[in-house]
Design a protein around this motif. Structure first.
Motif, PDB file in Angstrom:
ATOM      1  N   ARG A 193      33.368  36.472 -62.612  1.00  0.00           N
ATOM      2  CA  ARG A 193      33.250  37.798 -62.014  1.00  0.00           C
ATOM      3  C   ARG A 193      33.336  37.673 -60.490  1.00  0.00           C
ATOM      4  N   GLU A 194      34.104  38.542 -59.890  1.00  0.00           N
ATOM      5  CA  GLU A 194      34.299  38.479 -58.441  1.00  0.00           C
ATOM      6  C   GLU A 194      32.982  38.642 -57.692  1.00  0.00           C
ATOM      7  N   SER A 195      32.116  39.530 -58.197  1.00  0.00           N
ATOM      8  CA  SER A 195      30.843  39.787 -57.524  1.00  0.00           C
ATOM      9  C   SER A 195      29.992  38.529 -57.434  1.00  0.00           C
ATOM     10  N   VAL A 196      30.070  37.690 -58.468  1.00  0.00           N
ATOM     11  CA  VAL A 196      29.282  36.456 -58.517  1.00  0.00           C
ATOM     12  C   VAL A 196      29.973  35.348 -57.723  1.00  0.00           C
ATOM     13  N   ALA A 197      31.264  35.172 -57.981  1.00  0.00           N
ATOM     14  CA  ALA A 197      32.014  34.080 -57.331  1.00  0.00           C
ATOM     15  C   ALA A 197      31.991  34.197 -55.813  1.00  0.00           C
ATOM     16  N   LYS A 198      32.043  35.426 -55.304  1.00  0.00           N
ATOM     17  CA  LYS A 198      32.078  35.618 -53.854  1.00  0.00           C
ATOM     18  C   LYS A 198      30.685  35.573 -53.222  1.00  0.00           C
ATOM     19  N   THR A 199      29.658  35.691 -54.059  1.00  0.00           N
ATOM     20  CA  THR A 199      28.283  35.732 -53.540  1.00  0.00           C
ATOM     21  C   THR A 199      27.611  34.371 -53.564  1.00  0.00           C
ATOM     22  N   LEU A 200      27.740  33.653 -54.673  1.00  0.00           N
ATOM     23  CA  LEU A 200      27.004  32.395 -54.807  1.00  0.00           C
ATOM     24  C   LEU A 200      27.456  31.380 -53.770  1.00  0.00           C
ATOM     25  N   LEU A 201      26.484  30.794 -53.106  1.00  0.00           N
ATOM     26  CA  LEU A 201      26.768  29.763 -52.117  1.00  0.00           C
ATOM     27  C   LEU A 201      27.248  28.504 -52.821  1.00  0.00           C
ATOM     28  N   ASP A 202      28.210  27.818 -52.212  1.00  0.00           N
ATOM     29  CA  ASP A 202      28.714  26.568 -52.774  1.00  0.00           C
ATOM     30  C   ASP A 202      27.555  25.609 -53.042  1.00  0.00           C
ATOM     31  N   GLN A 203      27.567  24.969 -54.198  1.00  0.00           N
ATOM     32  CA  GLN A 203      26.437  24.124 -54.604  1.00  0.00           C
ATOM     33  C   GLN A 203      26.203  22.964 -53.642  1.00  0.00           C
ATOM     34  N   LYS A 204      27.252  22.423 -53.070  1.00  0.00           N
ATOM     35  CA  LYS A 204      27.089  21.316 -52.118  1.00  0.00           C
ATOM     36  C   LYS A 204      26.431  21.805 -50.822  1.00  0.00           C
ATOM     37  N   LYS A 205      26.738  23.046 -50.443  1.00  0.00           N
ATOM     38  CA  LYS A 205      26.114  23.610 -49.239  1.00  0.00           C
ATOM     39  C   LYS A 205      24.621  23.837 -49.454  1.00  0.00           C
ATOM     40  N   VAL A 206      24.256  24.237 -50.670  1.00  0.00           N
ATOM     41  CA  VAL A 206      22.833  24.396 -50.986  1.00  0.00           C
ATOM     42  C   VAL A 206      22.132  23.046 -50.889  1.00  0.00           C
ATOM     43  N   TYR A 207      22.783  22.005 -51.394  1.00  0.00           N
ATOM     44  CA  TYR A 207      22.214  20.655 -51.321  1.00  0.00           C
ATOM     45  C   TYR A 207      22.002  20.244 -49.856  1.00  0.00           C
ATOM     46  N   GLU A 208      23.006  20.507 -49.013  1.00  0.00           N
ATOM     47  CA  GLU A 208      22.898  20.156 -47.596  1.00  0.00           C
ATOM     48  C   GLU A 208      21.779  20.941 -46.913  1.00  0.00           C
ATOM     49  N   PHE A 209      21.661  22.220 -47.268  1.00  0.00           N
ATOM     50  CA  PHE A 209      20.592  23.047 -46.705  1.00  0.00           C
ATOM     51  C   PHE A 209      19.224  22.476 -47.067  1.00  0.00           C
ATOM     52  N   VAL A 210      19.057  22.086 -48.322  1.00  0.00           N
ATOM     53  CA  VAL A 210      17.768  21.561 -48.780  1.00  0.00           C
ATOM     54  C   VAL A 210      17.435  20.247 -48.076  1.00  0.00           C
ATOM     55  N   GLN A 211      18.435  19.412 -47.838  1.00  0.00           N
ATOM     56  CA  GLN A 211      18.189  18.152 -47.125  1.00  0.00           C
ATOM     57  C   GLN A 211      17.673  18.423 -45.713  1.00  0.00           C
ATOM     58  N   GLU A 212      18.280  19.397 -45.041  1.00  0.00           N
ATOM     59  CA  GLU A 212      17.828  19.749 -43.696  1.00  0.00           C
ATOM     60  C   GLU A 212      16.415  20.337 -43.736  1.00  0.00           C
ATOM     61  N   TYR A 213      16.177  21.165 -44.731  1.00  0.00           N
ATOM     62  CA  TYR A 213      14.868  21.802 -44.863  1.00  0.00           C
ATOM     63  C   TYR A 213      13.786  20.763 -45.134  1.00  0.00           C
ATOM     64  N   LYS A 214      14.100  19.787 -45.974  1.00  0.00           N
ATOM     65  CA  LYS A 214      13.125  18.732 -46.280  1.00  0.00           C
ATOM     66  C   LYS A 214      12.793  17.903 -45.035  1.00  0.00           C
ATOM     67  N   LYS A 215      13.773  17.689 -44.188  1.00  0.00           N
ATOM     68  CA  LYS A 215      13.518  16.951 -42.943  1.00  0.00           C
ATOM     69  C   LYS A 215      12.522  17.714 -42.070  1.00  0.00           C
ATOM     70  N   LYS A 216      12.701  19.049 -42.012  1.00  0.00           N
ATOM     71  CA  LYS A 216      11.778  19.870 -41.219  1.00  0.00           C
ATOM     72  C   LYS A 216      10.362  19.813 -41.785  1.00  0.00           C
ATOM     73  N   LEU A 217      10.285  19.761 -43.118  1.00  0.00           N
ATOM     74  CA  LEU A 217       8.979  19.716 -43.764  1.00  0.00           C
ATOM     75  C   LEU A 217       8.362  18.319 -43.755  1.00  0.00           C
ATOM     76  N   GLY A 218       9.208  17.319 -43.444  1.00  0.00           N
ATOM     77  CA  GLY A 218       8.745  15.945 -43.496  1.00  0.00           C
ATOM     78  C   GLY A 218       8.642  15.417 -44.910  1.00  0.00           C
ATOM     79  N   VAL A 219       9.447  16.006 -45.814  1.00  0.00           N
ATOM     80  CA  VAL A 219       9.462  15.576 -47.225  1.00  0.00           C
ATOM     81  C   VAL A 219      10.628  14.635 -47.438  1.00  0.00           C
ATOM     82  N   GLU A 220      10.346  13.459 -47.975  1.00  0.00           N
ATOM     83  CA  GLU A 220      11.425  12.484 -48.224  1.00  0.00           C
ATOM     84  C   GLU A 220      12.043  12.751 -49.579  1.00  0.00           C
TER      85      GLU A 220
END
Length: 220
Positions: A193-220
């Motif tokens: 569905r176009e509504s979903v495909a255009k909205t969902l963030l790329d899974q690799k970008k979510v992974y990269e975001f979480v890595q940055e967020y964990k660094k801020k939290l000090g979580v390894e």
């Protein structure tokens, strides 16, 4: 009701914000998107959601609607002339709300534990997460979507988490498709569905975001 002024206060990786974006896309509503810096929240966000101070917030003609599940229901009711998300039958509508509530109460917290914990705690979180998805698979059954043949409210509630699956699998060292193949089949169907495909963030970008967020939290 005419579109008038519609603003969405949001944060791109947010699974809750994705719900609102998918619903707006399904309805063809034009709106202004404002991405929030959650470390430095805007005056507008604090004004529009003074209780929780969280995204997403839908601002319709300067009136705020908060909490993603409530926002999706509001969108469905206001722009009711296209792509209904909730069933017209009262019982079926109640069931849809029940399963959306199940997703809200069961999925987010345990998914977060997968990427914020290690060892036995993480193993327990993975097991619980898989069990919750199995419950949802049973509810899905052999239907294309949770509500039957049409994409609806429960699908909108769950599909944003699909963008987090790669991150969860990488952090937890497991494969969701091995334990929950029906959920993956359903997710791929939704992604057509176009509504979903255009909205969902790329899974690799979510992974990269979480890595940055964990660094801020000090979580390894």
């Amino acid at each position: 009701m005419a579109n008038n002024e519609v603003i969405l206060l949001d944060f791109l990786p947010s699974s809750f914000g994705m719900r609102a974006r998918i619903a707006l896309a399904e309805k063809g509503v034009e709106y202004e998107y404002k991405d929030e810096d959650l470390g430095n929240k805007s005056d507008l966000l604090l004004k529009m959601n003074p209780i929780h101070k969280k995204i997403p917030v839908l601002v319709h003609n300067n009136k705020p609607v908060c909490e993603s599940s409530i926002i999706v229901q509001y969108i469905d009711e206001v722009w009711s002339d296209k792509s209904p998300l909730l069933p017209s039958d009262p019982y079926q509508r109640a069931q849809a709300r029940f399963w959306a509530d199940f997703i809200d109460k069961k999925i987010y917290d345990v998914a977060k534990k997968i990427w914020t914990s290690k060892g036995e705690d993480q193993e327990v979180a993975k097991k619980v997460f898989i069990e919750h998805l199995k419950v949802l698979e049973e509810q899905l059954g052999d239907k294309p979507y949770f509500g039957g043949d049409t994409f609806g409210y429960v699908d909108v509630s769950l599909i944003p988490y699909y963008s987090w699956f790669y991150m969860l699998e990488t952090e937890g060292n497991f494969k969701i498709e091995e334990s929950n193949p029906k959920i993956i089949e359903w997710a791929k169907r939704c992604m057509q569905r176009e509504s979903v495909a255009k909205t969902l963030l790329d899974q690799k970008k979510v992974y990269e975001f979480v890595q940055e967020y964990k660094k801020k939290l000090g979580v390894e």
